[in-house]
Design a protein around this motif. Sequence first.
Motif, PDB file in Angstrom:
ATOM      1  N   ASP A 154       1.906   4.957  -0.328  1.00 62.24           N
ATOM      2  CA  ASP A 154       1.238   6.250  -0.228  1.00 62.24           C
ATOM      3  C   ASP A 154       2.027   7.289  -1.018  1.00 62.24           C
ATOM      4  O   ASP A 154       3.059   6.982  -1.629  1.00 62.24           O
ATOM      5  N   ASN A 155       1.541   8.515  -1.006  1.00 56.68           N
ATOM      6  CA  ASN A 155       2.193   9.567  -1.786  1.00 56.68           C
ATOM      7  C   ASN A 155       3.602   9.861  -1.294  1.00 56.68           C
ATOM      8  O   ASN A 155       4.475  10.235  -2.082  1.00 56.68           O
ATOM      9  N   ILE A 165      -3.332   6.010  -7.760  1.00 56.84           N
ATOM     10  CA  ILE A 165      -2.799   6.979  -6.796  1.00 56.84           C
ATOM     11  C   ILE A 165      -2.804   8.345  -7.466  1.00 56.84           C
ATOM     12  O   ILE A 165      -2.266   8.516  -8.554  1.00 56.84           O
ATOM     13  N   ASP A 176       0.843  -1.191   0.000  1.00 53.74           N
ATOM     14  CA  ASP A 176       0.000   0.000   0.000  1.00 53.74           C
ATOM     15  C   ASP A 176       0.880   1.244   0.000  1.00 53.74           C
ATOM     16  O   ASP A 176       1.114   1.873   1.036  1.00 53.74           O
TER      17      ASP A 176
END
Length: 875
Positions: free
Chosen positions: A495-496, A527, A493
């Motif tokens: 993330d940015n 994303i 997972d």
Amino acid sequence: MNPISYHPVEHKLSAFGRKFISSIAFIGTTSTSPHQLPKNIVHSKPDILHAHLIKTQNLERNTHAANSVLYAYGEYSRMENAAKVLEEMPEPNSISWNLMISNSNKALLYQDSWGIFCKMHRLGFEMNLYTYGSVLSACGALTSTLWGEQVYGLVMKNGFFSDGYVRCGMIELFSKCSRFHDALRVFYDYLCDNVVCWNAIISGAVKNREYWVALDIFSRMWGGFLKVNEYTIPSVLNACVSLLELQFGKMVHGAAIKCGLETDVFVGTSIVDLYAKCGFMDEAFRELMLMPFSNVVSWTAMLNGFVQNGDPISAFQMFAEMRNKGVEINNYTVTCVLAACANPVMAKEAIQIHSWIYKTGFYQDSVVQTSLINLYSKIGEVVLSELVFAEAENRQHLSLWSNMISVLAQNNDSDKAIHLFQRIFQEDVKPDKFCCSSVLGVVDCLDLGRQIHSYTLKSGLISNVNVSSSLFTMYSKCGSIEESYIIFELIEDKDNVSWASMISGLVEHGFSDRAVELFREMPVEEIIPDEMTLTAILNACSSLETLKSGKEIHGFILRHGVGELRIVNGAIVNMYTKCGDLLSARSFFDMIPLKDMFSCSSMISGYAQRGYVENTLQLFKQMLINDLYSSSFTISSVLGVIALSNRSRINIQVHAHCIKLGSQLEASTGSSLVMIYSKCGNIDDCCKAFKEIVAPDLVSWTAMIVSYAQNGKGGDALQVYELMRDSGIKPDSVTFVGVLSACSHAGLVEEGYFFLNSMMKDYGIEPGARHYACMVDLLSRSGRLTEAERFISDMPIKPDALVWGTLLAACKLHDEVELGKLAAKKIMELEPSEVGAYISLSNIWASVGQWDEVLKIRGSMRGTGIAKEPGWSSL
């Protein structure tokens, strides 16, 4: 059934579970119920009650009396004795089993509750809503959705699904296990008017951060004329606080007043917290004063509101008021006031609070000690943070270790941070994700980084996105970009922050093309890039100077409305300037409504790098008029372009501005000042500018060496070089150009050879064409032209036009015709269009009176179309 062992599990029962325990306690009001026994027996210890009932009742045949004993043992959490009573009962009923399940819950023996329920089901006893409610509470405490779903299957089969309390247990179980959508499905399967069920789904929504869902359900609840209670309002207000939805919060406040709940201490505290978190401190204080009964939570919510709204003085005054009124103070109150004092301007108050903590006994509370560590680090007293940590008696709390490591890491004290991380294992404490993330941020040794990597794999912390991001950032920082990319790929997972860090790492290591490819994978992963990621990819486009890709990303930013973010605006301007499109850069720059230092600095840098003196100075002037802070990077760009224009007055003005800001103390600005005074020939001001630099770096030392060398002070340049070495800074190839140039100006031939050999021998720097050209110039200036020609022939690299040009200039000076012809010939072979070689050779022939040769050279120039550029003067 095997005897039930007493091994409490660290879980908490929900409010719903506690209600079931109290409900079960009053089941079966018969002649032998606890309420009809003598008072002295009912309130005595269970052993006495047990003995009394054995003496006065036939306990083995009186199920109701035995249930009273079960109840009594359950009240004292003596489940082993209760289990023996249940085993000796010849005919236990459903109430007996329900008591055992509920009492096991009360004793935190949730696994035993499940075992009792399974045996009850296997023996075929009839189950009711109390049975299902209690066992679902146990499943919730164990966060076992598998067991909970099995129980709910029985609920559906036996027709209890319409009962609000049973469904409430299942909703709480799913909510606690982060399966809120399943909790919603249970809630909507059978709508009822049981307020407990509605409260459970609202609370579950808030716990799962589904705040708008919580507000929507409350709106339906209120619109359906269901009566809200003191449990409903705090949950809904919590959702409003998380969303900073003040208007909806005011509506809930009105509902609380309408229902007469505003006098409840929990509701009142939630209202105070709403106004405080939304920044309306006057309203929050008014509500606090209107509360008929307030507690430590109410006052702490008010205090915390002042802290979050950046008003530490009011927070400190509120804490003083709490003490004056005798309000109870807990460790959370102390941490809030410590957070208020975590500011250099509140240092005096911080010492006062610390003294108070000593006096009142809060000092050995690990939560308070953690806050003290943070406080002292934020006011710049890391030594005091270390002292607080050293005085901690209970070091089994990971928060102490993680905060201390984080403080040391943030202050770039990598040695202490790493040492502390290693000490954790000696204290028999296992580092958590915060410890690992913090220490990885300062690790610059690949071997140590790999050891920590192994620990994260062994402990399972590798699955945490923050730990994984810190890991691949560490590998990137240590130069192992391939290992960094492997870790990044393994993150499930991302993330940015992960994407931005990986893209930045690729750009820093010269893999900007791979960074662009990685960015194109983000839409596939669904994303949406944020500010950090877009800034990183724009920097990649700047590095590659790919205008097409940069424009595509600019278009993406405009479509998704990210262009309002200031840092991204600066990155867009920087991308256009680095790609050479100054018109587009200026066009976008002019469209930015609120220009900041980042966008201005990028535009100024773009103009300066391309020599647009007037544009640079005008924009810098506008930046000063708008009172924007000019960083050392901006000032260095301005000083660089001033050096091209040779405007000494502007140079002095900018220097005065640097002194006003104090930026002349920084290495980057100071180095630029040294170079600009050097180009003006003012070596004294060069020295003054250099001495003002607090911590000269390699660029600063090199600038000073080059300045002395260019102004004919070779001996001074070599002295500065020795001082640089003594300070522990290693020279680079540019430094040696200055050193060899200094030797050339001073005529130090032997020293020149020494430094040339020292490059490779002492520092592993391969000499380049400029270094060899300096040596040729040194030999030529000393009149050793033949040695210079031999030196060129023995060079390990192929001589370029610069090397031969240096020899040709010396030949012109010494009227060395034959060697000059050779040098000129080599230059013409390497660069046929170089007019300087023709002119220099022509001048050599002219100096010895060979005018025929001069005419031949002039004729060959006309034949090849080479013409000397006419000179011009600005006078």
